[in-house]
Scaffold this motif. Sequence first.
Motif, short mmCIF file in Angstrom:
data_model
loop_
_atom_site.label_atom_id
_atom_site.label_comp_id
_atom_site.label_asym_id
_atom_site.label_seq_id
_atom_site.Cartn_x
_atom_site.Cartn_y
_atom_site.Cartn_z
N PHE A 184 44.02 60.94 -37.83
CA PHE A 184 45.75 60.40 -38.24
C PHE A 184 45.97 60.81 -39.21
O PHE A 184 45.02 61.52 -40.04
CB PHE A 184 45.47 59.51 -37.97
N TYR A 185 46.99 60.91 -39.91
CA TYR A 185 47.98 62.18 -40.92
C TYR A 185 47.39 61.73 -42.36
O TYR A 185 46.75 62.65 -42.97
CB TYR A 185 49.37 61.07 -41.34
N ASP A 186 46.67 60.34 -42.23
CA ASP A 186 46.76 59.79 -44.07
C ASP A 186 44.90 60.10 -43.75
O ASP A 186 44.70 59.07 -45.06
CB ASP A 186 47.43 58.24 -44.28
N LEU A 187 43.89 60.39 -43.25
CA LEU A 187 43.06 60.63 -43.31
C LEU A 187 42.38 61.25 -44.71
O LEU A 187 43.06 62.67 -44.85
CB LEU A 187 42.05 61.14 -41.73
N TYR A 239 62.85 60.40 -34.95
CA TYR A 239 63.86 61.50 -36.15
C TYR A 239 62.83 61.70 -36.79
O TYR A 239 62.67 63.62 -37.45
CB TYR A 239 65.24 61.17 -35.74
N ALA A 240 62.65 60.77 -38.25
CA ALA A 240 62.31 60.85 -39.52
C ALA A 240 60.50 61.34 -39.20
O ALA A 240 60.55 62.69 -39.72
CB ALA A 240 62.47 59.95 -40.22
N GLN A 241 59.69 61.66 -38.11
CA GLN A 241 58.54 61.87 -38.34
C GLN A 241 58.94 63.48 -37.57
O GLN A 241 58.47 64.47 -37.59
CB GLN A 241 57.86 61.14 -36.65
N LEU A 242 59.95 63.57 -36.71
CA LEU A 242 60.71 65.49 -36.22
C LEU A 242 60.77 66.39 -36.94
O LEU A 242 60.29 67.06 -36.98
CB LEU A 242 61.85 64.92 -34.95
N GLU A 243 61.75 65.44 -38.14
CA GLU A 243 62.22 66.50 -39.30
C GLU A 243 60.71 67.04 -39.99
O GLU A 243 61.04 67.43 -40.48
CB GLU A 243 63.09 65.70 -40.18
N GLU A 244 59.56 65.86 -40.13
CA GLU A 244 58.69 66.15 -40.74
C GLU A 244 57.78 67.31 -39.68
O GLU A 244 56.84 66.98 -40.02
CB GLU A 244 57.77 65.45 -41.42
N ILE A 251 53.92 57.31 -42.21
CA ILE A 251 54.98 57.42 -42.63
C ILE A 251 55.22 58.34 -43.30
O ILE A 251 54.39 58.39 -44.32
CB ILE A 251 55.31 55.79 -43.43
N VAL A 252 55.79 59.74 -43.12
CA VAL A 252 55.64 60.83 -43.53
C VAL A 252 57.49 61.35 -44.50
O VAL A 252 57.15 62.28 -45.36
CB VAL A 252 55.62 62.05 -42.72
N GLU A 275 55.97 69.93 -38.53
CA GLU A 275 55.56 71.00 -39.38
C GLU A 275 54.10 69.89 -40.43
O GLU A 275 52.97 70.52 -40.88
CB GLU A 275 55.99 71.66 -40.07
N LYS A 276 54.91 69.22 -41.38
CA LYS A 276 53.44 68.96 -41.81
C LYS A 276 52.29 67.95 -41.93
O LYS A 276 51.18 67.94 -41.64
CB LYS A 276 55.27 67.41 -42.97
N ILE A 277 53.23 66.92 -40.21
CA ILE A 277 52.46 66.56 -39.40
C ILE A 277 51.31 66.98 -38.83
O ILE A 277 50.30 66.68 -38.77
CB ILE A 277 52.70 65.49 -38.77
N ASN A 278 52.08 67.81 -38.27
CA ASN A 278 51.29 69.17 -37.50
C ASN A 278 50.14 70.22 -38.21
O ASN A 278 48.81 70.05 -37.95
CB ASN A 278 52.62 70.29 -37.10
N HIS A 279 50.83 70.63 -39.80
CA HIS A 279 49.58 71.05 -41.14
C HIS A 279 48.22 70.11 -40.92
O HIS A 279 47.19 71.00 -40.80
CB HIS A 279 50.36 71.63 -41.42
N LYS A 280 48.82 68.84 -41.51
CA LYS A 280 47.44 67.97 -41.30
C LYS A 280 46.81 67.68 -40.19
O LYS A 280 45.38 67.50 -40.56
CB LYS A 280 48.38 67.03 -41.61
N ARG A 281 46.58 67.16 -39.32
CA ARG A 281 46.10 66.90 -38.35
C ARG A 281 45.16 68.36 -38.08
O ARG A 281 44.19 68.33 -37.92
CB ARG A 281 47.06 66.64 -36.84
N HIS A 282 45.69 69.90 -38.04
CA HIS A 282 44.87 70.82 -38.21
C HIS A 282 44.18 71.42 -38.98
O HIS A 282 43.40 71.37 -38.69
CB HIS A 282 46.39 72.41 -37.86
N GLU A 283 44.84 70.78 -40.36
CA GLU A 283 43.43 70.75 -41.12
C GLU A 283 42.06 69.80 -40.63
O GLU A 283 40.92 70.32 -40.85
CB GLU A 283 44.04 70.07 -42.52
N ILE A 284 42.85 68.66 -40.25
CA ILE A 284 41.32 67.54 -39.71
C ILE A 284 40.33 68.39 -38.92
O ILE A 284 39.33 68.40 -38.76
CB ILE A 284 41.79 66.68 -39.51
N TYR A 285 41.63 68.56 -37.70
CA TYR A 285 41.04 69.47 -36.07
C TYR A 285 39.78 70.38 -36.66
O TYR A 285 38.89 70.63 -36.25
CB TYR A 285 41.64 69.88 -35.03
N ASP A 286 40.68 71.38 -37.15
CA ASP A 286 39.51 71.94 -38.17
C ASP A 286 38.29 72.11 -38.91
O ASP A 286 37.36 73.02 -38.81
CB ASP A 286 40.92 73.19 -39.11
#
Length: 375
Positions: free
Chosen positions: A355-358, A243-248, A9-10, A250-261
């Motif tokens: 996941f986003y909250d990791l 839709y609330a998720q799609l609005e965010e 929930i973001v 960039e935020k979700i994408n950034h966090k997931r890439h941080e975890i991946y990286d």
Amino acid sequence: MIDFNRPAIVGNELKYIQDAVAQGMLCGDGKYTKLCSEWMKKRFDVNQVFLTTSCTHALEMAAFLCDIQPGDEVIMPSYTFVSTADAFVLRGAKIVFVDIRPDTMNIDENLIEQAITDKTRAIVPVHYAGVGCEMNKIMELAKKYNLKVVEDAAQGVEAYYHGKALGTIGDFGCYSFHETKNYTMGEGGALVFQKDEYQEKAEILREKGTDRSKFFRGQVDKYRWIDYGSSYLPSEMNAAYLYAQLEECEKINHKRHEIYDYYHANLKNLEDEGKIQRPFVPEGCVHNAHMYYIKTRDLSVRSRLIAYLKENGICTAFHYVPLHSSPAGEKFGRFSGEDVYTTRESERLVRLPMFYDLSETDMEYIVEKIQQFEF
């Protein structure tokens, strides 16, 4: 226990669900269904978007729109979720499985042509882990043999192949918004395509075989049963959450890439030592950090690793059991050529929590425990 996945929930998820209730329309194709569809049209540069109750249903719609008939053959990898095959089996098709590439776990584009027969009607590339298949080669083959291409982009939302959004390159693309995906509506998906000629048929198919969509647009004074269809339209409450998720995004994408990286950088030494293999992303592909997996030497090591991590409070998971080795796969399909990599590579792969909250602390702990494991 560190979960393997946890839906996020973001932003305005709960607010928009309350608004959907206040709108007085909880069935589908209302305000939030339209907002989600328009967002995807703009974001992914695609002409048509149909929000669905699942990616499974998007695939079923695609199989119908491809006019798959009993006895037709459809080519796909065996290393995929059952829905990829089910959608075409429901139309009476024979599934022809092709081996995968060991580097990406995607269908080996160089083995597709030898699997084509006079009964072949479609190719279904599956973009595993949000890494694109070699779509240029696949589209060339489709053009040469007059075949449809249905992209199973369940894991490929917001991932790209040479600048094009996955799911928008073939005739049809199918997305998933299941709770395990980057952007979620709990259960849900979308069918996307470029050719407007399929719009009316897709509307009828999604609306239980009726022209209800035309009725709501005021184009007909009553809606009627027109053709085959089913109930593929999600609730407005699900669409509001999405839709609330799609609005965010960039935020979700950034966090997931941080975890991946973080995983990728801090497990490199194990790959250098020959203990594991890390994911590979070919040139021209932009992945979406849908998952992070490692490959162990073999099934025995993987089983020990999963058990060890569980003992240490970390939930991990392997992935698909190749479809051709399952009872239904044997009944409804056949393997073209030799299974060199599909089974072997599937037995080596283990997915790490993503996941986003990791938290950073949990990421550090996961890597620490993997580093301490006796490979």
